[in-house]
Design an enzyme around this catalytic site. Structure first.
Site, PDB file in Angstrom:
ATOM      1  N   ASP A   1       0.956  -1.226   0.081  1.00 62.60           N
ATOM      2  CA  ASP A   1      -0.121   0.007  -0.092  1.00 62.60           C
ATOM      3  C   ASP A   1       0.894   1.291  -0.063  1.00 62.60           C
ATOM      4  O   ASP A   1       0.717   2.206  -0.475  1.00 62.60           O
ATOM      5  CB  ASP A   1      -0.967  -0.107   1.330  1.00 62.60           C
TER       6      ASP A   1
ATOM      7  N   ASP B   1       9.066   5.297   7.427  1.00 63.62           N
ATOM      8  CA  ASP B   1       8.277   4.704   8.652  1.00 63.62           C
ATOM      9  C   ASP B   1       7.514   5.875   9.144  1.00 63.62           C
ATOM     10  O   ASP B   1       7.779   6.957   9.038  1.00 63.62           O
ATOM     11  CB  ASP B   1       9.519   4.483   9.777  1.00 63.62           C
TER      12      ASP B   1
ATOM     13  N   PHE C   1      -5.610   2.871   3.123  1.00 66.40           N
ATOM     14  CA  PHE C   1      -5.305   1.663   3.981  1.00 66.40           C
ATOM     15  C   PHE C   1      -4.762   2.106   5.587  1.00 66.40           C
ATOM     16  O   PHE C   1      -5.177   3.135   5.854  1.00 66.40           O
ATOM     17  CB  PHE C   1      -3.971   1.061   3.331  1.00 66.40           C
TER      18      PHE C   1
ATOM     19  N   TYR D   1      -4.924   3.024   8.985  1.00 66.76           N
ATOM     20  CA  TYR D   1      -5.897   4.104   9.864  1.00 66.76           C
ATOM     21  C   TYR D   1      -6.606   4.999   8.943  1.00 66.76           C
ATOM     22  O   TYR D   1      -7.341   6.124   9.627  1.00 66.76           O
ATOM     23  CB  TYR D   1      -5.024   4.557  10.902  1.00 66.76           C
TER      24      TYR D   1
ATOM     25  N   LYS E   1      -4.910  12.132  -1.585  1.00 67.78           N
ATOM     26  CA  LYS E   1      -4.515  11.857  -0.510  1.00 67.78           C
ATOM     27  C   LYS E   1      -2.762  12.200  -0.890  1.00 67.78           C
ATOM     28  O   LYS E   1      -2.214  12.950  -0.224  1.00 67.78           O
ATOM     29  CB  LYS E   1      -4.354  10.616  -0.210  1.00 67.78           C
TER      30      LYS E   1
END
Ligand code: ITT
Length: 234
Positions: free
Chosen positions: A19, A84, A176, A178, A199
Site C-alpha cells: 500500500d 516509517d 489503507f 488507519y 491523498k
C-alpha cells in the site's frame, strides 16, 4: 533531457508494504521522471527487517541501511528509500506512534491486521472528547551516486506531518491502515474518503517525500552529479 533507462537514478523502495508502494511510486515519479523506482518485490527480494528502534527516524534509517547493504553489490549506484510512519494521538500520549503496525493485541507470533488496529484505536478512544492526532512519516535515504570527482555517499532523513482528528467510526473505503479514522480538517474528509491522487496531494508521506527529493536535488547539484545510471539492469 528525455528520461531513458540509461539516464535514470535507481531508487529502491525499502518497504514490504504494497500500500505504501502504491503511494510512493507516483509521488517519486511525478517529482522527477529521472528516477527509476523499483520495489523489493520486482527485484525478487523477500526480506523481513525487524523494526528494533524506538523512533520513526531510527526505524526508517535501519530499513534504508539494510536494503542498501543488501543491494549495493547488485547496484553500485543506487538510493534505498525507506518510510516509517506513525499515527500519534494526543489523548493517548502519542500512541500508537512508532508501534502503529503492532497496536492491537494479538496472539504471540501473529501480526494485527489493519482492521484489528482500527478497531483497537476506536476502543481505546471510547468516550474521549480530545480526538486530536497527527500522522508523521520519516523518509530515510541511503545512497551512493557517481559524480565528476568520483562517487559519493549520503544518508539523510526528512519528515512530513499532517494534523487531523480521529473520527468516532470508520468513514470511507479507500486507502489503507488507519485512513478511515483520520479526518483532515481542511478538507472535511478522512484519508479513506480521498482518491489516492487527493491523498498524495497533501499527505504526511507526500510532504516527507518532497523534502527528501529537494535534499536529493541539492546534493546532486552541489556535486554536479550527472543523472546517469551506470548500473547493469537487473
Ligand atoms: P514497512 O516497514 O515494510 O515499510 P509497515 O507496514 O511496517 O511497512 P510502518 O511501520 O511505517 O510500515 O507503518 C506502520 C503502520 O501505520 C502501517 O502498518 C499502517 O497500519 C499505518 N500506516 C502507515 N502509513 C499510513 C497511511 O498513509 N495511512 C494510514 N495508515 C498508515
Amino acid at each position: 533531457m528525455p528520461a531513458t533507462a540509461e539516464n535514470c537514478i535507481t531508487i529502491v523502495l525499502a518497504t514490504a508494504n504494497r500500500d505504501k508502494v502504491k503511494e510512493l511510486r507516483p509521488l517519486l515519479e511525478t517529482i522527477s521522471p529521472l528516477f527509476n523506482v523499483v520495489t523489493l518485490h520486482e527485484l525478487g527480494v523477500e526480506v523481513e527487517i525487524e523494526e528494533t528502534e524506538e523512533t520513526l527516524e531510527g526505524n526508517a534509517l535501519l530499513k534504508a541501511r539494510a536494503i542498501f547493504a543488501l543491494l549495493s553489490v547488485r547496484f553500485p549506484f543506487m538510493i534505498a528509500l525507506a518510510d516509517d510512519t506513525g499515527l500519534e494521538v494526543e489523548a493517548l500520549h502519542g500512541a500508537p506512534g512508532v508501534y502503529s503496525a503492532r497496536f492491537a493485541p494479538v496472539a504471540d507470533g501473529q501480526a494485527p491486521t489493519y482492521q484489528d488496529n482500527v478497531r483497537h484505536l476506536l476502543y481505546c478512544m471510547e468516550g474521549m472528547t480530545n480526538r486530536e492526532a497527527r500522522f508523521r512519516t520519516v523518509v530515510a535515504l541511503k545512497g551512493t551516486l557517481p559524480s565528476p570527482e568520483g562517487s559519493f555517499s549520503f544518508e539523510h532523513t526528512a519528515e512530513g506531518v499532517v494534523k487531523g482528528s480521529i473520527t468516532r467510526k470508520e468513514q470511507g473505503d479507500k486507502g489503507f491502515g488507519y485512513d478511515p479514522l483520520f479526518l483532515v480538517q481542511t478538507t472535511g474528509k478522512t484519508y479513506a474518503q480521498m482518491s489516492m491522487t487527493e491523498k498524495n496531494r497533501l499527505s504526511h508521506r507526500s510532504l516527507a517525500v518532497q523534502q527528501a527529493i529537494s535534499y536529493l536535488k541539492d546534493i546532486l547539484q552541489q556535486k554536479s552529479a550527472p543523472l546517469i545510471d551506470t548500473n547493469t539492469r537487473p
